[in-house]
Write a protein that holds these residues in place. Structure first.
Motif, PDB file in Angstrom:
ATOM      1  N   PHE A 191       0.854  -1.186   0.000  1.00  0.00           N
ATOM      2  CA  PHE A 191       0.000   0.000   0.000  1.00  0.00           C
ATOM      3  C   PHE A 191       0.890   1.236   0.000  1.00  0.00           C
ATOM      4  O   PHE A 191       1.611   1.510   0.964  1.00  0.00           O
ATOM      5  N   LEU A 192       0.852   1.975  -1.108  1.00  0.00           N
ATOM      6  CA  LEU A 192       1.565   3.248  -1.217  1.00  0.00           C
ATOM      7  C   LEU A 192       0.523   4.350  -1.286  1.00  0.00           C
ATOM      8  O   LEU A 192      -0.323   4.356  -2.187  1.00  0.00           O
ATOM      9  N   PRO A 193       0.520   5.289  -0.353  1.00  0.00           N
ATOM     10  CA  PRO A 193      -0.483   6.363  -0.378  1.00  0.00           C
ATOM     11  C   PRO A 193      -0.481   7.102  -1.713  1.00  0.00           C
ATOM     12  O   PRO A 193       0.558   7.266  -2.352  1.00  0.00           O
ATOM     13  N   GLU A 194      -1.652   7.566  -2.122  1.00  0.00           N
ATOM     14  CA  GLU A 194      -1.821   8.140  -3.454  1.00  0.00           C
ATOM     15  C   GLU A 194      -0.933   9.349  -3.726  1.00  0.00           C
ATOM     16  O   GLU A 194      -0.574   9.618  -4.869  1.00  0.00           O
ATOM     17  N   ASP A 195      -0.557  10.091  -2.691  1.00  0.00           N
ATOM     18  CA  ASP A 195       0.260  11.275  -2.934  1.00  0.00           C
ATOM     19  C   ASP A 195       1.747  10.954  -3.086  1.00  0.00           C
ATOM     20  O   ASP A 195       2.562  11.857  -3.294  1.00  0.00           O
TER      21      ASP A 195
ATOM     22  N   PHE B 242       2.856   8.219  -5.223  1.00  0.00           N
ATOM     23  CA  PHE B 242       3.203   7.401  -6.382  1.00  0.00           C
ATOM     24  C   PHE B 242       3.911   8.197  -7.476  1.00  0.00           C
ATOM     25  O   PHE B 242       4.823   7.685  -8.134  1.00  0.00           O
ATOM     26  N   ILE B 243       3.542   9.451  -7.680  1.00  0.00           N
ATOM     27  CA  ILE B 243       4.230  10.276  -8.683  1.00  0.00           C
ATOM     28  C   ILE B 243       5.696  10.509  -8.283  1.00  0.00           C
ATOM     29  O   ILE B 243       6.611  10.325  -9.105  1.00  0.00           O
TER      30      ILE B 243
ATOM     31  N   HIS C  47       5.619  15.160  -2.368  1.00  0.00           N
ATOM     32  CA  HIS C  47       4.256  14.623  -2.312  1.00  0.00           C
ATOM     33  C   HIS C  47       3.459  15.317  -3.406  1.00  0.00           C
ATOM     34  O   HIS C  47       3.579  16.520  -3.610  1.00  0.00           O
ATOM     35  N   PHE C  48       2.646  14.533  -4.103  1.00  0.00           N
ATOM     36  CA  PHE C  48       1.893  15.104  -5.220  1.00  0.00           C
ATOM     37  C   PHE C  48       0.404  14.857  -4.971  1.00  0.00           C
ATOM     38  O   PHE C  48      -0.061  13.717  -4.969  1.00  0.00           O
ATOM     39  N   VAL C  49      -0.316  15.934  -4.740  1.00  0.00           N
ATOM     40  CA  VAL C  49      -1.750  15.823  -4.455  1.00  0.00           C
ATOM     41  C   VAL C  49      -2.507  15.626  -5.776  1.00  0.00           C
ATOM     42  O   VAL C  49      -2.366  16.421  -6.706  1.00  0.00           O
ATOM     43  N   ILE C  50      -3.286  14.570  -5.849  1.00  0.00           N
ATOM     44  CA  ILE C  50      -4.008  14.219  -7.065  1.00  0.00           C
ATOM     45  C   ILE C  50      -5.362  14.924  -7.108  1.00  0.00           C
ATOM     46  O   ILE C  50      -6.113  14.918  -6.123  1.00  0.00           O
TER      47      ILE C  50
END
Length: 699
Positions: free
Chosen positions: A226-230, A232-233, A284-287
């Motif tokens: 589990f990698l938090p969504e912010d 992965f980029i 961190h990249f907010v989607i």
């Protein structure tokens, strides 16, 4: 070449198109060398075809999304600049063929008016970002991955860290644990997950890493449950930085990211990636989850329509439609044979369905088309439209739905006519194995060469083009591969190489395997379970009679759909980045034989191992003899000619004569000790020969 002006809204795109026109002119005037220009045009989706003087154009469609207007625009462009055909690819792109190089800038300008690009569709770039076609409507999905795929595309297109890598890089997002985007064979594969943290839902991904298809497929490894969504980029960015720095650039056969992982080890690669993250644009990249919104459903259809073929319609409903997670709506799969749709039919398709489905179609990884948000009352009408166009084929994603690359139709690398082979197999299965129309866990896939554009490596039954020699002539052949496919949640299987048969016998292979499966499988046993129980050797023995070349007919020296004499003339493969000729093919098969020898040795099958090793000696020697224009007709002639032309001339040296070294096969009883020593000698010879061959090509 005509100049043109465009009123594109994006000045970056406009400048790119103008620059392409300038570069083409510079190339035509002899001011730019071939290799440099090739790299430039490939990064703009312009790929040389098998036919001289024309190009294939690849249109990059992130996660396969295409609107009515875009498909109609592509149809117009194909009519004006290409061959009035649209081809869906296994990476959810669209390709058009037979385009003049000089007209590509204006073609690109027309596509850009409807928000489509050629940028980085080919070349050493981040290729099209793929996703499960049902993303957004999949009943099994934790959330829609489409916005994440779109964000990934936007973040890395024109990004300098991946503008001139040593090799291409592929990313895919599956919508659920069913893993329909094949995360296990991507450089980066993502599977959506949701967890609860302090009472709140958190999105993230299981991350698969370092996989790849190609001539030597490698399964990806899981690096995060589990990698938090912010995150992965940033992870992709740091990885691409490491790949750009450590990836091979000279030997393009070993230039993919999977070989970096193989060479350095996963732990070291991840250490380098962590070290590199400090240099990222962002930690961190907010989607923006609204980047790809759900489309407007069609208006309610008030009419009543009867299907033109009630019996076929019922099968089609079961195999080609499914209930979306949005209540009251259905997804409809349009089965497009070999992924090709003429432009005239594309227009009629849009005209017939546009009031009955949402304006959000998806190209699928098996070269079909998914329509979304159909109401139940519209399904008979949609079926009738498809029937009138010849696209109401049932059996989507079943054994009857064969995936294929373009093969020798247009591809420089094609060794066999894979498209006609696919058509033949589909007709054969429908006629003689109709019950497999419902079997969605037994897929057939075909590639025209050893590169895996047709995904043969992940097929339950796969074929890739090759050649055989008999009666002093070369005939088209198919390498048979069995046992690959998706298991789920990041787990997949690479098909085993079983045997090579004349191409015209692939129907016999399919017939024998399907019949054996029906007769011998246990109750509720899947094809994978059946294959594992029977073992690879069982299938080798099962298919051995089909591989017998003593019973060849004249027709078997011709490829499917061809009447001319078969030859293995292969051009320069620009997408695969290698030169594929008979010499390279033989050297690749040598590597296969050495691998088979290692496997046999591990099982204690020493005689089998020793013969594989002997064959590798012969194949390697034969490859280098072909470089001198010598095509020896027997194995002993190969051994003797190599002694004369390479050993006695001093190019290669051995402690004893080459003939003695190879012919040890009949001087010792099969044993572990001899097999290991023989394998060491053959492996050393192969690597020395491969280095010599590479030097010759570069000279």
């Amino acid at each position: 070449m005509q100049s043109f002006r465009t009123e594109l809204e994006n000045p970056v795109v406009e400048q790119e198109i103008i620059e392409l026109e300038r570069k083409i002119r510079s190339y035509r005037e002899g001011k730019m060398v071939e290799d440099k220009f090739k790299s430039l045009r490939l990064a703009r989706g312009i790929y040389g075809q098998r036919q001289p003087g024309v190009q294939m154009i690849r249109i990059k469609l992130p996660f396969g999304k295409v609107t009515f207007k875009q498909l109609l625009r592509i149809a117009d462009v194909s009519d004006e600049y290409a061959s009035s055909n649209i081809h869906f690819t296994t990476r959810q792109d669209i390709q058009i063929h037979f385009v003049s190089l000089d007209r590509t800038p204006e073609l690109w300008a027309q596509l850009a008016e409807d928000d489509m690009t050629l940028r980085e569709a080919c070349g050493n770039t981040v290729r099209n970002v793929t996703a499960s076609p049902a993303a957004g409507i999949d009943p099994d999905e934790p959330f829609d991955v489409s916005p994440y795929a779109r964000t990934t595309f936007e973040y890395f297109v024109r990004n300098p860290i991946c503008a001139e890598m040593g090799r291409k890089f592929k990313i895919g997002f599956s919508s659920s644990d069913k893993d329909t985007a094949f995360s296990y064979l991507q450089d980066f594969g993502f599977i959506p997950k949701v967890r609860i943290v302090e009472g709140e839902e958190q999105r993230g991904f299981t991350v698969m890493y370092g996989g790849g298809l190609g001539a030597q497929p490698i399964l990806a490894q899981k690096i995060h449950d589990f990698l938090p969504e912010d995150e992965f980029i940033p992870l992709i960015e740091a990885t691409i930085r490491v790949f750009d720095r450590y990836g091979e650039r000279n030997n393009r056969n070993k230039a993919r990211f999977k070989y970096v992982v193989q060479k350095l080890g996963l732990e070291e690669v991840l250490r380098l990636v962590e070290e590199e993250r400090l240099a990222n644009k962002t930690q961190h990249f907010v989607i923006d989850r609204e980047t790809v919104a759900q489309p407007e459903p069609p208006a309610v259809f008030k009419g009543e329509v009867e299907p033109v073929d009630a019996k076929a319609y019922e099968i089609w409903l079961k195999t080609n439609t499914f209930e979306q997670k949005q209540s009251g709506f259905y997804g409809v799969y349009v089965k497009v044979p070999t992924g090709d749709i003429p432009t005239a039919k594309a227009r009629l398709l849009i005209e017939g369905i546009q009031e009955h489905v949402a304006d959000d179609m998806r190209v699928t990884q098996d070269q079909n088309l998914l329509l979304k948000y159909a109401r139940k009352a519209s399904l008979p009408h949609i079926y009738n439209v498809l029937h009138s166009l010849g696209y109401a084929h049932y059996g989507f994603n079943s054994t009857l739905d064969v995936t294929t690359c373009p093969g020798t139709d247009t591809c420089n690398l094609g060794i066999s006519n894979s498209t006609e082979m696919a058509r033949v197999l589909e007709r054969y299965i429908e006629e003689f194995h109709h019950d497999f129309v419902y079997e969605q866990n037994l897929k057939i896939k075909i590639s025209g060469c050893m590169n895996a554009c047709g995904q043969h490596s992940l097929a339950h039954i796969g074929f890739h083009g090759g050649s055989l020699k008999a009666a002093g002539k070369v005939l088209p052949a198919a390498q048979v591969m069995i046992g690959g496919g998706t298991v789920g949640n990041g787990v997949g299987r690479i098909a085993d190489r079983i045997t090579k048969v004349p191409t015209k016998r692939v129907t016999q292979v399919v017939d024998l395997v399907l019949n054996d499966f029906k007769i011998n499988k246990l109750a509720d046993e899947s094809f994978h379970e059946y294959y594992d129980r029977q073992t690879k050797d069982y299938f080798y023995r099962l298919l051995k009679p089909i591989a017998d070349l003593s019973t060849l007919t004249e027709d078997e020296f011709l490829d499917w759909g061809r009447e001319d004499v078969y030859n293995t003339a292969i051009g320069v493969g620009e997408c695969a980045g290698v030169v594929i000729d008979l010499v390279a093919t033989l050297l690749f098969e040598t590597e296969e034989k050495l691998e088979l020898a290692k496997q046999a040795l591990e099982k204690g099958s020493y005689a089998d191992a020793i013969y594989h090793i002997y064959s590798s000696f012969v194949w390697t020697a034969k490859a280098l003899l072909l470089d001198k224009g010598v095509n020896a007709s027997t194995q002993i002639a190969v051994i003797n000619e190599f002694e004369t032309l390479y050993v006695q001339e001093g190019t290669f040296t051995f402690p004893t004569a080459f003939t003695e070294r190879v012919l040890q096969i009949n001087k010792y009883e099969p044993s572990k000790e001899f097999a290991e020593a023989y394998l060491t000698q053959a492996t050393a010879f192969y690597y020395e020969a491969a280095e010599y061959r590479q030097a010759v090509v570069k000279a």
